[in-house]
Design a protein around this motif. Structure first.
Motif, PDB file in Angstrom:
ATOM      1  N   UNK A  47       0.806  -1.211   0.000  1.00  0.00           N
ATOM      2  CA  UNK A  47       0.000   0.000   0.000  1.00  0.00           C
ATOM      3  C   UNK A  47       0.848   1.273   0.000  1.00  0.00           C
ATOM      4  N   UNK A  48       2.160   1.120   0.257  1.00  0.00           N
ATOM      5  CA  UNK A  48       3.034   2.296   0.274  1.00  0.00           C
ATOM      6  C   UNK A  48       4.482   1.841   0.172  1.00  0.00           C
ATOM      7  N   UNK A  65       8.186   4.968  11.011  1.00  0.00           N
ATOM      8  CA  UNK A  65       6.875   4.428  10.633  1.00  0.00           C
ATOM      9  C   UNK A  65       6.363   3.392  11.628  1.00  0.00           C
ATOM     10  N   UNK A  66       7.278   2.773  12.388  1.00  0.00           N
ATOM     11  CA  UNK A  66       6.874   1.789  13.392  1.00  0.00           C
ATOM     12  C   UNK A  66       6.588   2.445  14.741  1.00  0.00           C
ATOM     13  N   UNK A  67       6.894   3.730  14.883  1.00  0.00           N
ATOM     14  CA  UNK A  67       6.669   4.451  16.141  1.00  0.00           C
ATOM     15  C   UNK A  67       5.215   4.915  16.238  1.00  0.00           C
ATOM     16  N   UNK A  74       0.761   7.216   9.179  1.00  0.00           N
ATOM     17  CA  UNK A  74       0.148   6.209   8.307  1.00  0.00           C
ATOM     18  C   UNK A  74      -1.360   6.356   8.291  1.00  0.00           C
ATOM     19  N   UNK A  75      -1.938   6.621   9.432  1.00  0.00           N
ATOM     20  CA  UNK A  75      -3.392   6.764   9.516  1.00  0.00           C
ATOM     21  C   UNK A  75      -3.898   7.931   8.664  1.00  0.00           C
ATOM     22  N   UNK A  80      -5.865   2.224   2.917  1.00  0.00           N
ATOM     23  CA  UNK A  80      -6.373   1.211   1.983  1.00  0.00           C
ATOM     24  C   UNK A  80      -7.858   0.959   2.232  1.00  0.00           C
ATOM     25  N   UNK A  81      -8.557   0.571   1.208  1.00  0.00           N
ATOM     26  CA  UNK A  81      -9.980   0.275   1.317  1.00  0.00           C
ATOM     27  C   UNK A  81     -10.210  -0.789   2.384  1.00  0.00           C
TER      28      UNK A  81
END
Length: 85
Positions: A47-48, A65-67, A74-75, A80-81
């Motif tokens: 998705x990215x 990105x994991x923090x 990310x939100x 994604x659908x």
């Protein structure tokens, strides 16, 4: 070239953030159950993805990105659908 990527499992509404040098091979490995932490949530879709010149830059972005701040990013930017995270 290094890639930081975000996978999404629509069936389980799970995200996974990773780093690789071969994005196509890595997605195939995830979907073939070769990664212990993603095996239970197959199928995955990309998705990215972002590319970086150095491993240091890629690791820094992956860690972000994991923090908690990265999950908020990310939100806002990756929806994604069917995602509910």
């Amino acid at each position: 070239m290094f890639f930081v990527y975000v996978l999404y499992s629509p069936e389980f509404e799970q995200f996974y953030v990773g780093l690789t040098t071969d994005i196509d091979r890595r997605l195939t490995e995830h979907n073939n159950g070769k990664n212990q932490s993603t095996k239970a949530f197959i199928p995955w879709k990309m998705v990215h993805k972002e590319n970086f010149e150095t491993l240091l830059q890629a690791r820094k972005r992956e860690k972000y990105l994991k923090s908690a701040a990265g999950r908020r990013w990310r939100k806002l930017h990756i929806r994604p659908r069917g995602a509910t995270e």
